[in-house]
Design an enzyme around this catalytic site. Structure first.
Site, PDB file in Angstrom:
ATOM      1  N   CYS A 181       0.864  -1.187   0.000  1.00 37.60           N
ATOM      2  CA  CYS A 181       0.000   0.000   0.000  1.00 37.60           C
ATOM      3  C   CYS A 181       0.898   1.234   0.000  1.00 37.60           C
ATOM      4  CB  CYS A 181      -0.880  -0.026   1.249  1.00 37.60           C
ATOM      5  SG  CYS A 181      -1.852   1.472   1.515  1.00 37.60           S
ATOM      6  N   SER A 186       0.835   3.660   1.859  1.00 37.00           N
ATOM      7  CA  SER A 186       1.227   4.075   3.219  1.00 37.00           C
ATOM      8  C   SER A 186       2.559   3.440   3.629  1.00 37.00           C
ATOM      9  CB  SER A 186       0.151   3.697   4.240  1.00 37.00           C
ATOM     10  OG  SER A 186      -1.052   4.341   3.932  1.00 37.00           O
ATOM     11  N   HIS A 188       5.035   5.601   2.071  1.00 36.53           N
ATOM     12  CA  HIS A 188       5.148   6.895   2.769  1.00 36.53           C
ATOM     13  C   HIS A 188       6.162   6.787   3.903  1.00 36.53           C
ATOM     14  CE1 HIS A 188       2.045   8.775   0.541  1.00 36.53           C
ATOM     15  NE2 HIS A 188       0.996   8.503   1.301  1.00 36.53           N
ATOM     16  N   HIS A 244       0.758  -3.887   6.044  1.00 40.88           N
ATOM     17  CA  HIS A 244      -0.445  -3.838   6.892  1.00 40.88           C
ATOM     18  C   HIS A 244      -1.678  -4.363   6.147  1.00 40.88           C
ATOM     19  CE1 HIS A 244      -0.372  -0.072   4.624  1.00 40.88           C
ATOM     20  NE2 HIS A 244      -1.692  -0.014   4.779  1.00 40.88           N
ATOM     21  N   CYS A 263      -6.595  -3.680   3.850  1.00 39.13           N
ATOM     22  CA  CYS A 263      -6.476  -2.205   3.780  1.00 39.13           C
ATOM     23  C   CYS A 263      -7.141  -1.639   2.526  1.00 39.13           C
ATOM     24  CB  CYS A 263      -5.040  -1.686   3.855  1.00 39.13           C
ATOM     25  SG  CYS A 263      -5.033   0.121   3.714  1.00 39.13           S
TER      26      CYS A 263
HETATM   27  P1  CND Z   1      -1.337   4.924  -5.204  1.00 40.49           P
HETATM   28  O1  CND Z   1      -0.014   5.582  -5.288  1.00 40.49           O
HETATM   29  O2  CND Z   1      -1.518   3.559  -5.772  1.00 40.49           O
HETATM   30  O3  CND Z   1      -2.449   5.864  -5.903  1.00 40.49           O
HETATM   31  C1  CND Z   1      -2.380   7.260  -5.930  1.00 40.49           C
HETATM   32  C2  CND Z   1      -2.790   7.736  -7.331  1.00 40.49           C
HETATM   33  O4  CND Z   1      -2.815   9.165  -7.316  1.00 40.49           O
HETATM   34  C3  CND Z   1      -1.825   7.328  -8.440  1.00 40.49           C
HETATM   35  O5  CND Z   1      -2.538   6.693  -9.485  1.00 40.49           O
HETATM   36  C4  CND Z   1      -1.186   8.652  -8.898  1.00 40.49           C
HETATM   37  O6  CND Z   1      -0.894   8.656 -10.288  1.00 40.49           O
HETATM   38  C5  CND Z   1      -2.277   9.641  -8.550  1.00 40.49           C
HETATM   39  N1  CND Z   1      -1.801  11.007  -8.347  1.00 40.49           N
HETATM   40  C6  CND Z   1      -0.660  11.430  -7.743  1.00 40.49           C
HETATM   41  N2  CND Z   1      -0.603  12.772  -7.723  1.00 40.49           N
HETATM   42  C7  CND Z   1      -1.739  13.213  -8.322  1.00 40.49           C
HETATM   43  C8  CND Z   1      -2.260  14.526  -8.601  1.00 40.49           C
HETATM   44  N3  CND Z   1      -1.610  15.634  -8.249  1.00 40.49           N
HETATM   45  N4  CND Z   1      -3.467  14.611  -9.231  1.00 40.49           N
HETATM   46  C9  CND Z   1      -4.133  13.482  -9.605  1.00 40.49           C
HETATM   47  N5  CND Z   1      -3.685  12.230  -9.358  1.00 40.49           N
HETATM   48  C10 CND Z   1      -2.501  12.115  -8.731  1.00 40.49           C
HETATM   49  O7  CND Z   1      -1.736   4.949  -3.668  1.00 40.49           O
HETATM   50  P2  CND Z   1      -2.863   4.119  -2.860  1.00 40.49           P
HETATM   51  O8  CND Z   1      -4.087   4.051  -3.674  1.00 40.49           O
HETATM   52  O9  CND Z   1      -2.240   2.899  -2.278  1.00 40.49           O
HETATM   53  O10 CND Z   1      -3.069   5.129  -1.624  1.00 40.49           O
HETATM   54  C11 CND Z   1      -3.653   6.409  -1.822  1.00 40.49           C
HETATM   55  C12 CND Z   1      -3.537   7.237  -0.531  1.00 40.49           C
HETATM   56  O11 CND Z   1      -4.339   6.628   0.494  1.00 40.49           O
HETATM   57  C13 CND Z   1      -2.115   7.282   0.040  1.00 40.49           C
HETATM   58  O12 CND Z   1      -1.871   8.591   0.543  1.00 40.49           O
HETATM   59  C14 CND Z   1      -2.163   6.284   1.179  1.00 40.49           C
HETATM   60  O13 CND Z   1      -1.195   6.540   2.168  1.00 40.49           O
HETATM   61  C15 CND Z   1      -3.565   6.528   1.685  1.00 40.49           C
HETATM   62  C16 CND Z   1      -4.117   5.452   2.606  1.00 40.49           C
HETATM   63  C17 CND Z   1      -5.117   5.829   3.484  1.00 40.49           C
HETATM   64  C18 CND Z   1      -5.654   4.883   4.350  1.00 40.49           C
HETATM   65  C19 CND Z   1      -6.754   5.277   5.286  1.00 40.49           C
HETATM   66  O14 CND Z   1      -7.182   4.421   6.090  1.00 40.49           O
HETATM   67  N6  CND Z   1      -7.263   6.500   5.221  1.00 40.49           N
HETATM   68  C20 CND Z   1      -5.191   3.575   4.339  1.00 40.49           C
HETATM   69  N7  CND Z   1      -4.198   3.236   3.485  1.00 40.49           N
HETATM   70  C21 CND Z   1      -3.665   4.138   2.604  1.00 40.49           C
HETATM   71 ZN    ZN Z   2      -3.014   1.056   3.503  1.00 39.85          ZN
END
Ligand code: CND
Ligand code: ZN
Ligand code: ZN
Length: 377
Positions: A47, A49, A52, A69, A176
């Protein structure tokens, strides 16, 4: 070989410090103490995260650490006092636990059990130690789970027993990515039939939010991503249109307003983790009733400031962790719903790799080539 009660030596990916590749090491995994469960991990997803932490964006995590996770596995042994799990049970570790007793667990709308390790990042079990040792050094946990290892030990409040027939290489995503995005749509936003949605970021989380929007009955789902390679999959999963900010001179909120006859969207989901796209998502929401759900995790020090007119005029800014699901209760149900074909998450898995190729899996994520890579042992 009977392993119960003994230290297990196995393979794990140790993050010794930020900015470096993970190192495949032999680690020692101590037996579970009271109210703990040792799990043989069978499949684990990568993921953003986890990345990150490696990139230093979540700077509060203590190194060395075993990340990961999002996984599924089987119980190898249980500690004293564990009554609801036994060796051989198929399980999903829970990065948000559910103790069932704290004020959050008792609240009907709160899934953030006080025993979570999301903000503090202690990286330790309840007794202040961990069960992982490598090269004579104690290795930290990550989010109560640490799944980038053949064996992990988690508190019993951080593990859900699931259907024995569930395919681990797919339903590990319920740990997740899938649940987080899907729940943001069906729990946090409660997307209604006929609504218009915008999903910012079409990675594993955003595409899962998109699946939730579709299940909720949205008639228009607009996907937004700077990587157009994500559009085909998004359309396959239910996006009605996909746009890239790079194709417009105007800012995305203006583009979305123009696409919706000046109305804006009913629900916007930020699934990237940048404060500027969080603002854009809020600004894209319909006056009077639009809701912006923040799901992405932004760098620890970042702040948002905005004109309160945006919310006094009836827009809602909210967010959720793990899609708002009360984990121990809901994860088994989500797995059952998957088995009953209420949703299909198989399309989120773009790569399945042997565990040793974990750094390759991270590279696929960073270069935008994967949605979810699943590592198998
Ligand atoms: P992933 O990197 O796969 O997806 C992010 C997408 O955003 C990619 O397709 C990028 O191309 C796109 N992107 C990047 N910058 C931009 C921009 N400026 N404009 C438009 N698109 C853009 O990540 P993921 O899907 O695994 O995770 C997404 C977020 O969710 C990430 O920050 C992660 O840490 C978070 C997350 C949250 C939670 C929660 O419980 N809230 C749990 N896990 C992960
Ligand atoms: Zn996650
Ligand atoms: Zn609790």
């Amino acid at each position: 070989m009977e392993t119960s009660g003994k230290v297990i030596k196995c393979k794990a990916a140790v993050a010794w410090e930020a900015g470096k590749p993970l190192s495949i090491e032999e680690v020692e995994v101590a037996p579970p103490k009271a109210h703990e469960v040792r799990i043989k991990v069978l499949a684990t997803g990568i993921c953003r995260s986890d990345d990150h932490v490696l990139s230093g964006c979540i700077s509060t995590v203590h190194f060395p650490v075993i990340l990961g996770h999002e996984a599924a596995g089987v119980v190898e042994s249980v500690g004293e006092g564990v009554t609801d799990l036994k060796p051989g049970d198929k399980v999903i570790p829970l990065f948000v636990p559910q103790c069932g007793e704290c004020t959050s667990c008792q609240h009907p709308r709160n899934n953030l059990c006080v025993k979570n390790d999301l903000g503090k990042h202690r990286g330790l079990m309840a007794d202040g130690t961990t069960r992982f040792t490598c090269r004579g050094q104690q290795i930290h946990n990550f989010l109560n789970t640490s799944t980038f290892t053949e064996y992990t030990v988690v508190e019993e409040i951080a593990v859900a027993k699931i259907d024995d027939a569930a395919p681990v290489h797919k339903i590990c995503l319920i740990g997740c990515g899938f649940s987080t995005g899907y729940g943001a749509a069906v729990n946090t936003a409660k997307v209604e039939p006929g609504s218009t949605c915008a999903v910012f970021g079409l990675g594993g989380i955003g595409l899962s939010a998109l699946i939730g929007c579709k299940v909720g009955g949205a008639t228009r789902i607009i996907g937004i991503d700077i990587n157009k390679d994500k559009f085909a999959k998004a359309k396959e999963l239910g996006a009605t249109e996909c746009i890239s900010p790079q194709d417009y001179k105007k800012a995305i909120p203006e583009v979305l307003l123009a696409m919706t006859d000046g109305i804006g969207v009913d629900y916007a989901f930020e699934c990237i983790g940048h404060v500027d796209t969080m603002m854009a998502a809020l600004q894209s929401c319909r006056v009077g009733c639009g809701t912006c759900v923040v799901v992405g995790v932004s760098p620890a020090a970042d702040q948002i400031s905005f004109n309160p007119k945006l919310i006094v005029t009836g827009r809602t800014l909210t967010g959720s962790v793990f899609g708002g699901w009360k984990s121990k209760d809901c994860v088994p149900r989500l797995v059952s719903d998957y088995m009953a074909k209420k949703f299909n998450l198989d399309g989120l898995v773009t790569h399945t790799l042997p565990f040793d190729k974990i750094n390759e899996g991270f590279e696929l994520l960073r270069t935008g080539k994967s949605i979810r890579s699943i590592l198998v042992f």
